[in-house]
Design a protein around this motif. Structure first.
Motif, PDB file in Angstrom:
ATOM      1  N   ALA A   1       0.827  -1.207   0.000  1.00  6.75           N
ATOM      2  CA  ALA A   1       0.000   0.000   0.000  1.00  6.75           C
ATOM      3  C   ALA A   1       0.859   1.254   0.000  1.00  6.75           C
ATOM      4  O   ALA A   1       0.615   2.203  -0.755  1.00  6.75           O
ATOM      5  N   HIS A   2       1.893   1.271   0.856  1.00  8.79           N
ATOM      6  CA  HIS A   2       2.781   2.433   0.892  1.00  8.79           C
ATOM      7  C   HIS A   2       3.512   2.602  -0.446  1.00  8.79           C
ATOM      8  O   HIS A   2       3.683   3.729  -0.936  1.00  8.79           O
TER       9      HIS A   2
ATOM     10  N   SER B   1      -1.767   7.031   1.873  1.00 11.37           N
ATOM     11  CA  SER B   1      -2.041   5.624   2.188  1.00 11.37           C
ATOM     12  C   SER B   1      -2.503   5.494   3.626  1.00 11.37           C
ATOM     13  O   SER B   1      -2.088   6.250   4.502  1.00 11.37           O
ATOM     14  N   VAL B   2      -3.377   4.518   3.869  1.00 11.13           N
ATOM     15  CA  VAL B   2      -3.871   4.198   5.208  1.00 11.13           C
ATOM     16  C   VAL B   2      -3.786   2.691   5.379  1.00 11.13           C
ATOM     17  O   VAL B   2      -4.301   1.934   4.549  1.00 11.13           O
ATOM     18  N   THR B   3      -3.152   2.244   6.460  1.00 11.72           N
ATOM     19  CA  THR B   3      -2.976   0.807   6.694  1.00 11.72           C
ATOM     20  C   THR B   3      -3.323   0.463   8.129  1.00 11.72           C
ATOM     21  O   THR B   3      -3.670   1.332   8.933  1.00 11.72           O
ATOM     22  N   GLY B   4      -3.210  -0.802   8.458  1.00 10.06           N
ATOM     23  CA  GLY B   4      -3.512  -1.273   9.797  1.00 10.06           C
ATOM     24  C   GLY B   4      -2.514  -0.830  10.845  1.00 10.06           C
ATOM     25  O   GLY B   4      -2.684  -1.134  12.033  1.00 10.06           O
ATOM     26  N   GLU B   5      -1.470  -0.121  10.437  1.00 10.17           N
ATOM     27  CA  GLU B   5      -0.533   0.432  11.415  1.00 10.17           C
ATOM     28  C   GLU B   5      -1.199   1.489  12.289  1.00 10.17           C
ATOM     29  O   GLU B   5      -0.739   1.762  13.400  1.00 10.17           O
TER      30      GLU B   5
ATOM     31  N   PRO C   1      -8.202   2.817  14.643  1.00  8.65           N
ATOM     32  CA  PRO C   1      -9.400   3.297  13.919  1.00  8.65           C
ATOM     33  C   PRO C   1      -9.577   4.805  13.942  1.00  8.65           C
ATOM     34  O   PRO C   1      -9.945   5.404  12.921  1.00  8.65           O
ATOM     35  N   ASP C   2      -9.345   5.458  15.084  1.00  7.70           N
ATOM     36  CA  ASP C   2      -9.501   6.914  15.156  1.00  7.70           C
ATOM     37  C   ASP C   2      -8.488   7.614  14.258  1.00  7.70           C
ATOM     38  O   ASP C   2      -8.814   8.605  13.589  1.00  7.70           O
ATOM     39  N   GLU C   3      -7.267   7.126  14.238  1.00  5.09           N
ATOM     40  CA  GLU C   3      -6.236   7.734  13.394  1.00  5.09           C
ATOM     41  C   GLU C   3      -6.559   7.550  11.921  1.00  5.09           C
ATOM     42  O   GLU C   3      -6.303   8.441  11.103  1.00  5.09           O
ATOM     43  N   ARG C   4      -7.154   6.392  11.564  1.00  5.90           N
ATOM     44  CA  ARG C   4      -7.546   6.177  10.168  1.00  5.90           C
ATOM     45  C   ARG C   4      -8.625   7.172   9.759  1.00  5.90           C
ATOM     46  O   ARG C   4      -8.539   7.797   8.696  1.00  5.90           O
ATOM     47  N   ASP C   5      -9.670   7.311  10.606  1.00  4.29           N
ATOM     48  CA  ASP C   5     -10.746   8.267  10.301  1.00  4.29           C
ATOM     49  C   ASP C   5     -10.189   9.672  10.135  1.00  4.29           C
ATOM     50  O   ASP C   5     -10.568  10.407   9.208  1.00  4.29           O
ATOM     51  N   GLU C   6      -9.301  10.054  11.039  1.00  7.86           N
ATOM     52  CA  GLU C   6      -8.735  11.404  10.993  1.00  7.86           C
ATOM     53  C   GLU C   6      -7.919  11.615   9.718  1.00  7.86           C
ATOM     54  O   GLU C   6      -8.003  12.674   9.082  1.00  7.86           O
ATOM     55  N   LYS C   7      -7.147  10.611   9.316  1.00  8.52           N
ATOM     56  CA  LYS C   7      -6.305  10.754   8.131  1.00  8.52           C
ATOM     57  C   LYS C   7      -7.146  10.827   6.861  1.00  8.52           C
ATOM     58  O   LYS C   7      -6.854  11.617   5.951  1.00  8.52           O
TER      59      LYS C   7
ATOM     60  N   GLY D   1      -8.121  22.202  -4.152  1.00 10.49           N
ATOM     61  CA  GLY D   1      -8.693  21.967  -5.471  1.00 10.49           C
ATOM     62  C   GLY D   1      -8.125  20.752  -6.167  1.00 10.49           C
ATOM     63  O   GLY D   1      -8.056  20.713  -7.402  1.00 10.49           O
ATOM     64  N   ARG D   2      -7.717  19.740  -5.373  1.00  4.81           N
ATOM     65  CA  ARG D   2      -7.150  18.523  -5.955  1.00  4.81           C
ATOM     66  C   ARG D   2      -8.023  17.312  -5.615  1.00  4.81           C
ATOM     67  O   ARG D   2      -8.740  17.314  -4.621  1.00  4.81           O
ATOM     68  N   ILE D   3      -7.952  16.298  -6.459  1.00  2.00           N
ATOM     69  CA  ILE D   3      -8.756  15.089  -6.272  1.00  2.00           C
ATOM     70  C   ILE D   3      -8.048  14.161  -5.287  1.00  2.00           C
ATOM     71  O   ILE D   3      -6.885  13.798  -5.500  1.00  2.00           O
ATOM     72  N   PRO D   4      -8.720  13.763  -4.183  1.00  2.00           N
ATOM     73  CA  PRO D   4      -8.068  12.857  -3.230  1.00  2.00           C
ATOM     74  C   PRO D   4      -8.030  11.423  -3.750  1.00  2.00           C
ATOM     75  O   PRO D   4      -9.014  10.917  -4.295  1.00  2.00           O
ATOM     76  N   VAL D   5      -6.874  10.770  -3.593  1.00  2.00           N
ATOM     77  CA  VAL D   5      -6.692   9.364  -3.965  1.00  2.00           C
ATOM     78  C   VAL D   5      -6.196   8.639  -2.724  1.00  2.00           C
ATOM     79  O   VAL D   5      -5.149   8.982  -2.167  1.00  2.00           O
ATOM     80  N   LEU D   6      -6.954   7.649  -2.275  1.00  2.00           N
ATOM     81  CA  LEU D   6      -6.622   6.913  -1.061  1.00  2.00           C
ATOM     82  C   LEU D   6      -6.204   5.491  -1.413  1.00  2.00           C
ATOM     83  O   LEU D   6      -6.929   4.778  -2.115  1.00  2.00           O
ATOM     84  N   VAL D   7      -5.034   5.080  -0.950  1.00  2.00           N
ATOM     85  CA  VAL D   7      -4.563   3.704  -1.114  1.00  2.00           C
ATOM     86  C   VAL D   7      -4.618   3.046   0.265  1.00  2.00           C
ATOM     87  O   VAL D   7      -4.034   3.559   1.220  1.00  2.00           O
ATOM     88  N   ALA D   8      -5.341   1.923   0.372  1.00  2.00           N
ATOM     89  CA  ALA D   8      -5.538   1.308   1.686  1.00  2.00           C
ATOM     90  C   ALA D   8      -5.497  -0.201   1.590  1.00  2.00           C
ATOM     91  O   ALA D   8      -5.771  -0.784   0.531  1.00  2.00           O
ATOM     92  N   THR D   9      -5.160  -0.816   2.705  1.00  2.00           N
ATOM     93  CA  THR D   9      -5.280  -2.262   2.820  1.00  2.00           C
ATOM     94  C   THR D   9      -6.719  -2.590   3.221  1.00  2.00           C
ATOM     95  O   THR D   9      -7.578  -1.710   3.288  1.00  2.00           O
TER      96      THR D   9
END
Length: 465
Positions: free
Chosen positions: A6-7, A26-30, A33-39, A51-59
């Motif tokens: 993912a990284h 990127s968001v992973t199991g490291e 849950p609260d930190e994932r929501d915040e990120k 004005g940019r499109i967000p792209v999220l890469v996650a496990t």
């Protein structure tokens, strides 16, 4: 392995995607849950501000327990999992109620020259899709995933010809293992078919039998127009009238008086909010309803203010108005009723009790002159609330009129209790009708129902005209 992948993907996407148009994280199991929501929220906010499109890469740590429909409108699977349900769980984070985009895209990447990907695609995903089309719902993969893995490994790694022969035959030659897996799929499909027939079987339930309860529920919970009226009036009294546009409204939260703005900010509402009561609002506009956090927070604040005797301008439990809209002294009582619903199962000489249920409702009673209070409809009550005052009232007059009403309430308590008993009887009729409509007649006869009101009743509001 998955975290590192993912990284790595996030880093590579950041290199190839236009930096001025996209923002990748990127968001992973490291993370917890609260930190994932915040990120995730920070990624969306940064993208919107820049004005940019967000792209999220996650496990798969984001495949459950988080809602992403407000931030994203597409899902790309960069791996093929053994269980097709995992793909649907991922897509369900984005393709769900509240998604503003009219189209949600789901893409699946796989290697055309990768024998494992080809086997997973044919044996698992296409089989699952075929069953989904037949039943209309997804069926979980057979629980014995080891058999599936063994079958794939035998085909890909052990058998001669392998995937090439399988591609020509449109099937994988698994021998006995394939037959075992296929039988497991068919068994899962039949169980799902039987389960749906059981869960959704309503052979006796006719819409006209329960339609009155549907209308009553809508009246109690409030439809879209009720929600809009509440937000409009509350915003006006808090010093922030709504700005109406062609297809939505704008609420300037920072203009709200008192602690309303701070209370809404505590649950994530700041600046201006554009909203609509339409279930399909335009892009950038929030659909609000009775249970929306904005409505709930605003209602909580108004209720708190109503209990504050020093601030009656926004809301109060008691009010007195001089108006020419009534011909006699009129009092509206807001009554809170509580009912206990009892059920007994009768089987021969045996009688078994079920846990009691609590039903609660608020009703409005109207008293004109010296008449006995009578039940009012919501429409009639709203008409009285909309009457224009004909002149001002002094505080001494208001207190005197209210005290007179309070002194006479004890004599009205028997009448209030009569209304409570009548509502309990109506609730019992409704409860039995719905129960019998959803059960077989023989089964319904085994249950005895009773509804008793909790007395005395509570008067929680008075409006005097």
């Amino acid at each position: 392995r998955y975290i590192a992948t993912a990284h790595y993907l996030a880093e590579e996407l950041g290199k190839v995607l236009p930096e001025k148009k996209t923002i990748v994280q990127s968001v992973t199991g490291e993370l917890n849950p609260d930190e994932r929501d915040e990120k995730v929220a920070r990624l969306s906010k940064d993208g919107e501000e820049e004005g940019r499109i967000p792209v999220l890469v996650a496990t798969d740590c984001l495949s459950e327990g988080i809602n992403l429909q407000h931030y994203f409108n597409a899902v790309v699977h960069y791996d093929l999992v053994w269980n097709p349900t995992r793909h649907e769980q991922r897509e369900g984070r984005v393709d769900r109620f509240g998604q503003a985009s009219p189209t949600v895209r789901a893409l699946m990447l796989y290697g055309a020259n990768n024998p494992v990907d080809g086997a997973v695609l044919r044996v698992i995903l296409r089989k699952a899709e075929k069953i989904r089309k037949e039943l209309g719902v997804s069926v979980p993969m057979p629980s014995d995933s080891n058999a599936v893995m063994e079958a794939i490994m035998q085909t890909v790694l052990l058998q001669s010809g392998g995937l090439a022969d399988a591609s020509r035959q449109m099937r994988l030659d698994f021998g006995e293992v394939e037959e075992e897996v296929d039988r497991a799929w068919e068994s899962a499909k039949e169980k799902a078919r039987e389960g749906r027939q059981t869960v959704f079987a309503q052979r006796r339930l006719r819409p006209e039998e329960v339609l009155p309860e549907w209308h009553k529920t809508v009246e109690v919970l409030g439809a879209g127009e009720d929600v809009l009226r509440f937000v409009r009036i509350a915003a006006e009294r808090l010093g922030a009238p709504l700005d109406r546009n062609e297809d939505h409204y704008r609420l300037p939260l920072e203009a709200l008086k008192g602690g309303a703005a701070a209370q809404l900010a505590a649950v994530g509402f700041e600046g201006d909010i554009r909203f609509s009561i339409s279930p399909k609002p335009p892009p950038g506009v929030t659909h609000i309803h009775r249970a929306h956090p904005l409505v709930i927070s605003l209602a909580d604040y108004v209720a708190e203010v109503a209990l504050d005797e020093d601030n009656p301008e926004v809301a109060a439990r008691c009010g007195v108005v001089f108006t020419d809209g009534v011909s006699a002294r009129t009092t509206v009582y807001l009554i809170r009723l509580r009912h206990q619903i009892h059920a007994e199962y009768v089987s021969g000489p045996q009688v078994g009790k079920r846990n009691d249920l609590l039903a609660e409702e608020c009703i409005m009673l109207k008293q004109s002159g010296d008449e006995a209070p009578r039940l009012m409809s919501d429409k009639e009550a709203l008409a009285l609330m909309d009457l224009e005052p004909s002149r001002n009232i002094q505080s001494e007059q208001r207190e005197r009129q209210l005290q007179r009403t309070l002194d006479g309430m004890e004599a009205l308590q028997p009448g209030f209790e009569d209304h409570a008993r009548q509502r309990a009887a109506e609730l019992l009729e409704d409860h039995i009708r719905v129960r019998e409509a959803s059960r077989g007649s023989r089964e319904a006869m085994r249950i005895r129902y009773d509804v008793t009101p909790s007395l005395p009743v509570d008067v929680i509001g008075i409006y005097l005209l």
